[in-house]
Design a protein around this motif. Structure first.
Motif, short mmCIF file in Angstrom:
data_model
loop_
_atom_site.label_atom_id
_atom_site.label_comp_id
_atom_site.label_asym_id
_atom_site.label_seq_id
_atom_site.Cartn_x
_atom_site.Cartn_y
_atom_site.Cartn_z
N LEU A 121 -37.28 -27.63 -5.93
CA LEU A 121 -36.98 -26.22 -5.70
C LEU A 121 -36.21 -26.04 -4.39
N PRO A 122 -35.08 -25.30 -4.39
CA PRO A 122 -34.34 -25.04 -3.15
C PRO A 122 -35.21 -24.31 -2.12
N SER A 123 -35.07 -24.67 -0.87
CA SER A 123 -35.92 -24.09 0.19
C SER A 123 -35.90 -22.56 0.23
N PRO A 124 -34.75 -21.87 0.08
CA PRO A 124 -34.75 -20.40 0.17
C PRO A 124 -35.64 -19.72 -0.86
N LEU A 125 -35.97 -20.45 -1.97
CA LEU A 125 -36.79 -19.82 -3.02
C LEU A 125 -38.28 -19.99 -2.76
N PHE A 126 -38.64 -20.80 -1.75
CA PHE A 126 -40.06 -21.03 -1.50
C PHE A 126 -40.80 -19.76 -1.08
N LEU A 127 -40.18 -18.97 -0.19
CA LEU A 127 -40.89 -17.80 0.34
C LEU A 127 -41.19 -16.76 -0.74
N PRO A 128 -40.18 -16.30 -1.54
CA PRO A 128 -40.52 -15.33 -2.59
C PRO A 128 -41.46 -15.89 -3.63
N LEU A 129 -41.33 -17.21 -3.93
CA LEU A 129 -42.22 -17.81 -4.91
C LEU A 129 -43.65 -17.89 -4.39
N PHE A 130 -43.78 -18.17 -3.08
CA PHE A 130 -45.11 -18.22 -2.46
C PHE A 130 -45.81 -16.87 -2.58
N LYS A 131 -45.08 -15.80 -2.28
CA LYS A 131 -45.65 -14.46 -2.38
C LYS A 131 -46.05 -14.13 -3.81
N ALA A 132 -45.22 -14.52 -4.77
CA ALA A 132 -45.53 -14.26 -6.18
C ALA A 132 -46.76 -15.05 -6.61
N ALA A 133 -46.90 -16.27 -6.09
CA ALA A 133 -48.06 -17.10 -6.43
C ALA A 133 -49.35 -16.50 -5.86
N VAL A 134 -49.25 -15.93 -4.66
CA VAL A 134 -50.42 -15.25 -4.07
C VAL A 134 -50.80 -14.03 -4.90
N THR A 135 -49.80 -13.20 -5.23
CA THR A 135 -50.05 -11.99 -6.01
C THR A 135 -50.68 -12.31 -7.36
N GLY A 136 -50.17 -13.36 -8.00
CA GLY A 136 -50.69 -13.73 -9.33
C GLY A 136 -51.87 -14.66 -9.28
#
Length: 425
Positions: free
Chosen positions: A34-49
């Motif tokens: 996964l490209p580094s810039p996508l880690f932050l939004p994906l992390f937040k989505a993983a927390v929410t879900g």
């Protein structure tokens, strides 16, 4: 149509993150690519879900040098299952001997079970996993002092920039934490709210407690904002506390306490009050005080002072007249509040003529004029208000403030009988 305007559709990144996380096994397998810039939004989505397995692997493959959990999660009370997943991921990361900038940023958590869990994991990784936070708030008086001390001792205190204590603590409790406070050498803002002083304490004992606190304030060379509300322990001890402050303060709030004239003199002579931008002395009774020390304080900060609050201080007609020249020198003043004792309309007009042409005043709040009362302690005669409101309005127009807005506030409490003047360009 109105409901459609309020609807905010998810972004493409949000939709992509949700789609990525639907198949958790596939998501975990693809994380390392996964490209580094996508880690932050994906992390937040993983927390929410609450995708806990994905969270654990994300932390274990974290591509950045820092992990600001408080910013990423945005919650004041972190669920323990999410915290556990994050710390499990950190265990994997640390086992690989990859150091996350040495810091796991600390977030606010007040539940004893969460704190106990967090402290256990930090203890297990002593020297590898450290707590760090820029803003620290202590507001739950039910939390045991032992836990608070344990958390602070495990935290990188030299990283803390803001501290707020909003507890009903006795001065001795605050003094107990003073040595830890003194280690926060980069502290910029300190808020002490609710600190009380037991009446049965002997003066020598109070002096020793204040000295202990002051000795630690001496280390805070970057302190810019100090809020003491209420500040009962300051009475008779202003010299002790402020003599230890070396850095120039930008904001100083000392409210709801009794100060002697010598306290005010010490405050006005303190080097740290020479460049104040905001000064709040509300609910400190000044009736009967010699206004000279307040004059000196205002004069010393006249080039920088933007906000002055003397609300509820009982400023009298003669005192207000005495400080008018000093107020006129405050060229940057934008907000001034004083109310509690009504003063004659002539004094109010003098205030307007002394300050408006020389400063940048945007808001002025003052007591309803004395002429609107039967006597200084009598009831408000509301039928007289329009006459004097019109008179003040004419004064503003004479000064070129044609668009100024006068708002009269008349509540049951005489301290709230005030007029707010908003100056519009």
């Amino acid at each position: 149509m109105e409901s459609m305007k309020r609807y905010s559709p998810p972004s493409l990144v949000d939709l992509a993150s949700q789609s990525f996380l639907k198949d958790e096994a596939s998501a975990i397998a693809k994380l390392r690519c996964l490209p580094s810039p996508l880690f932050l939004p994906l992390f937040k989505a993983a927390v929410t879900g609450r995708h806990l397995a994905t969270l654990k692997v994300m932390v274990a493959t974290w591509p950045f040098t820092r992990m600001p959990l408080g910013t990423l999660i945005g919650a004041q009370k972190l669920p323990q299952d999410i915290l556990k997943a994050v710390l499990d991921g950190l265990d994997v990361l640390l086992a690989q001997k990859v150091h996350l900038g040495r810091y796991l940023c600390f977030f606010e958590a007040t539940l004893d079970k969460v704190l106990t869990f967090l402290l256990k994991r930090v203890s297990q990784r002593q020297g590898q996993l450290l707590l760090c936070c820029r803003k620290l708030e202590i507001f739950n008086t039910s939390t045991r002092m032992e836990i608070i001390e344990k958390v602070l001792k495990m935290t990188q205190l030299n990283r803390v920039q803001e501290v707020a204590v909003n507890c009903t603590w006795e001065l001795s409790t605050l003094a107990r934490l003073a040595p830890l406070l003194g280690q926060m050498v980069h502290l910029r803002r300190l808020i002490l709210s609710g600190i009380v002083l037991n009446s049965w304490r002997e003066e020598d004992e109070v002096k020793n407690l204040v000295s202990l606190l002051a000795s630690q304030l001496h280390h805070l060379h970057q302190l810019q904002e100090l809020y003491l509300d209420p500040a009962q322990f300051l009475e008779g001890h202003v010299d002790q506390v402020f003599a230890c402050l070396e850095a120039p303060l930008k904001t100083l709030w000392i409210t709801e306490c009794s100060l002697s004239e010598s306290d005010f003199t010490d405050l006005s002579l303190c080097p740290s009050t020479k460049s104040l931008r905001s000064l709040n002395l509300s609910r400190i009774k000044l009736t009967g005080f010699n206004p000279q020390s307040l004059q000196v304080l205002l004069e010393s900060a006249s080039d920088t002072l933007q906000m002055l609050n003397l609300g509820g201080c009982g400023i009298t007609d003669s005192q207000l007249k005495a400080i008018l020249p000093a107020l006129g020198h405050c060229s940057q003043l934008q907000l001034f509040r004083f109310y509690g004792i009504p003063v004659p309309v002539a004094t109010l007009e003098g205030l307007l003529r002394h300050t408006l042409p020389l400063c940048k005043l945007q808001l002025l709040q003052f007591s309803i004029p004395l002429e609107c009362y039967l006597d200084i302690q009598g009831p408000l005669q509301q039928e007289k208000l329009p006459v004097y409101m019109a008179k003040l309005k004419r004064t503003l127009q004479d000064l070129g403030k044609w668009n100024s807005l006068l708002v009269c506030q008349c509540d049951t409490d005489i301290d709230d009988h005030s007029i707010t003047c908003i100056f519009q360009d």
